[in-house]
Design a protein around this motif. Structure first.
Motif, PDB file in Angstrom:
ATOM      1  N   UNK A   1     -40.468 -60.670 -10.293  1.00  0.00           N
ATOM      2  CA  UNK A   1     -41.003 -59.634  -9.405  1.00  0.00           C
ATOM      3  C   UNK A   1     -40.239 -58.324  -9.556  1.00  0.00           C
ATOM      4  N   UNK A   2     -38.992 -58.398  -9.973  1.00  0.00           N
ATOM      5  CA  UNK A   2     -38.222 -57.191 -10.292  1.00  0.00           C
ATOM      6  C   UNK A   2     -38.425 -56.792 -11.740  1.00  0.00           C
ATOM      7  N   UNK A   3     -38.408 -57.773 -12.645  1.00  0.00           N
ATOM      8  CA  UNK A   3     -38.395 -57.467 -14.075  1.00  0.00           C
ATOM      9  C   UNK A   3     -39.673 -56.768 -14.529  1.00  0.00           C
ATOM     10  N   UNK A   4     -40.817 -57.344 -14.192  1.00  0.00           N
ATOM     11  CA  UNK A   4     -42.047 -56.619 -14.529  1.00  0.00           C
ATOM     12  C   UNK A   4     -42.538 -55.770 -13.365  1.00  0.00           C
ATOM     13  N   UNK A   5     -42.095 -56.100 -12.146  1.00  0.00           N
ATOM     14  CA  UNK A   5     -42.624 -55.423 -10.970  1.00  0.00           C
ATOM     15  C   UNK A   5     -42.308 -53.947 -10.929  1.00  0.00           C
ATOM     16  N   UNK A   6     -41.076 -53.572 -11.281  1.00  0.00           N
ATOM     17  CA  UNK A   6     -40.711 -52.161 -11.233  1.00  0.00           C
ATOM     18  C   UNK A   6     -41.495 -51.334 -12.245  1.00  0.00           C
ATOM     19  N   UNK A   7     -41.807 -51.933 -13.395  1.00  0.00           N
ATOM     20  CA  UNK A   7     -42.612 -51.208 -14.376  1.00  0.00           C
ATOM     21  C   UNK A   7     -44.011 -50.974 -13.819  1.00  0.00           C
ATOM     22  N   UNK A   8     -44.606 -51.997 -13.215  1.00  0.00           N
ATOM     23  CA  UNK A   8     -45.930 -51.819 -12.619  1.00  0.00           C
ATOM     24  C   UNK A   8     -45.912 -50.731 -11.553  1.00  0.00           C
ATOM     25  N   UNK A   9     -44.910 -50.770 -10.691  1.00  0.00           N
ATOM     26  CA  UNK A   9     -44.865 -49.817  -9.576  1.00  0.00           C
ATOM     27  C   UNK A   9     -44.699 -48.393 -10.085  1.00  0.00           C
ATOM     28  N   UNK A  10     -43.725 -48.173 -10.950  1.00  0.00           N
ATOM     29  CA  UNK A  10     -43.463 -46.801 -11.379  1.00  0.00           C
ATOM     30  C   UNK A  10     -44.520 -46.286 -12.356  1.00  0.00           C
ATOM     31  N   UNK A  11     -45.103 -47.189 -13.147  1.00  0.00           N
ATOM     32  CA  UNK A  11     -46.194 -46.751 -14.015  1.00  0.00           C
ATOM     33  C   UNK A  11     -47.410 -46.362 -13.182  1.00  0.00           C
TER      34      UNK A  11
END
Length: 402
Positions: free
Chosen positions: A192-202
């Motif tokens: 949830x952090x590893x791919x999650x931050x990319x999803x959120x900021x993208x």
């Protein structure tokens, strides 16, 4: 070319680096029409500014930012950017430097993560698991600043992996091990952090709801399968190895807190809410606060087994960052402030000076796989580990100016 005119082998790395730099520079020069980074619209370069709300709200002149800079400066001096691998720990450091640069506009931080990304663009990288996603956060920041197409492509590669390539559980959860056929699709809370931050900021960068919607969907799936009645998250679902029940790993839970409030922040910036994610985080935070060690402000590496293993730095820093973000953006009230302050006291107690008077982050648990209680106990504490350093910088940045 004739053999006599071929460059010496020792010159080839330099030539490759110059070629990569020229390609990126050329792309940046003509970047205005490059969408990239998951966007279907033209790119508009947006360099960080001291006038940005992010910078103003985080008190660039504070003691916390001064300490974050000192920690970052030592890390960069000891770990050349070009020597670092494409992995989750290094990606966490890059994320922390992105945020530190947003506050300070100190060019060496940007230059460091730019050299890191440029090297991997030159030599290649793989997006095959959740743990290979975090480095893209530095590419996303560079694309936002320059619109250079190679940086946008890195982010697009991660989004394509998440949308199309990673294997999923029957519920639709993205497998932590991505494309691997060796194991059945498995959810690890770290994701949830590893791919999650990319999803959120993208999604935030592009104004595109799809990445945010994907994060929301994944968070709800993970919570349905991993969050137990006390509110804490178990480490994994559908993993081949045995797990003990009633074992809640601190850093895994802290990844959730940090990423979850980053997502709610991005939703709120769009004038939107996600009540289901907010409710799951509320449940988790109540249990997190209950588990904090009252004497040190730190959290035990297995949160519900105080005194059995050890207190741990990276989880504490990530909890502090997540709670501070939740407080700053109105998802948590002032009742969490003492826990944040106590956590940061604990984090500072884990920073010592080396022989040159530079700060070193200590007491970080090593890389941790899913297992039984004795497996978590066997993970040794270490100093100066990438993700621990990144977590501490993130915490110092996010708690500054509160």
């Amino acid at each position: 070319m004739p053999i006599a005119a071929m460059p010496r082998a020792s010159a080839l790395p330099r030539l490759r680096a110059l070629l990569a730099a020229s390609v990126i520079a050329a792309a940046a020069a003509g970047c205005s029409s490059d969408p990239g980074a998951g966007s279907g619209e033209a790119c508009a370069a947006t360099p960080p500014s001291a006038e940005d709300a992010f910078a103003r709200e985080r008190a660039p002149g504070s003691e916390s930012i001064a300490l974050a800079r000192a920690v970052a400066d030592r890390w960069m001096a000891e770990h050349p950017a070009e020597s670092l691998s494409w992995d989750w720990g290094e990606g966490t450091v890059m994320l922390s430097l992105v945020d530190l640069h947003r506050v300070t506009q100190h060019a060496p931080y940007r230059d460091y993560y730019r050299r890191y990304i440029d090297r991997h663009i030159e030599y290649g990288y793989e997006i095959t698991t959740s743990d290979r996603c975090p480095p893209a956060l530095a590419a996303l920041a560079l694309h936002e600043e320059t619109c250079a197409a190679p940086y946008g492509k890195v982010v697009d590669d991660v989004l394509r992996y998440l949308y199309e390539e990673a294997r999923r559980t029957e519920q639709g959860g993205i497998s932590h091990l991505g494309v691997s056929p060796l194991f059945e699709p498995t959810l690890w809370v770290d994701s949830l952090f590893m791919f999650g931050n990319v999803l959120v900021r993208a999604g935030e960068r592009a104004g595109d709801p799809r990445p945010l919607d994907e994060f929301s969907n994944q968070f709800k799936i993970f919570a349905s399968l991993l969050q137990d009645e006390p509110g804490l998250f178990r480490h994994a679902y559908n993993w081949a190895a045995a797990q003990d029940p009633d074992v809640y790993w601190a850093r895994g839970n802290a990844w959730v807190t940090a990423a979850g409030y980053e997502y709610l922040r991005a939703r709120a910036a769009r004038g939107e809410r996600d009540d289901a994610v907010a409710a799951a985080l509320d449940r988790q935070v109540a249990a997190v606060l209950e588990a904090q060690d009252p004497e040190t402000g730190l959290w035990w590496t297995i949160m519900n087994r105080p005194g059995e293993i050890y207190l741990e730095t990276s989880a504490t820093a990530l909890f502090a960052a997540g709670l501070a973000r939740g407080l700053r953006h109105g998802f948590l009230d002032a009742s969490v402030r003492p826990a944040i302050d106590s956590a940061m006291t604990g984090v500072r107690s884990r920073i010592a000076l080396d022989g040159s008077g530079r700060p070193v982050v200590m007491g970080i648990s090593g890389p941790t796989t899913v297992g039984k209680l004795e497996d978590y106990a066997a993970v040794e504490l270490r100093d100066d580990i990438s993700y621990g350093v990144g977590a501490v910088i993130l915490a110092l940045v996010e708690t500054s100016g509160l």
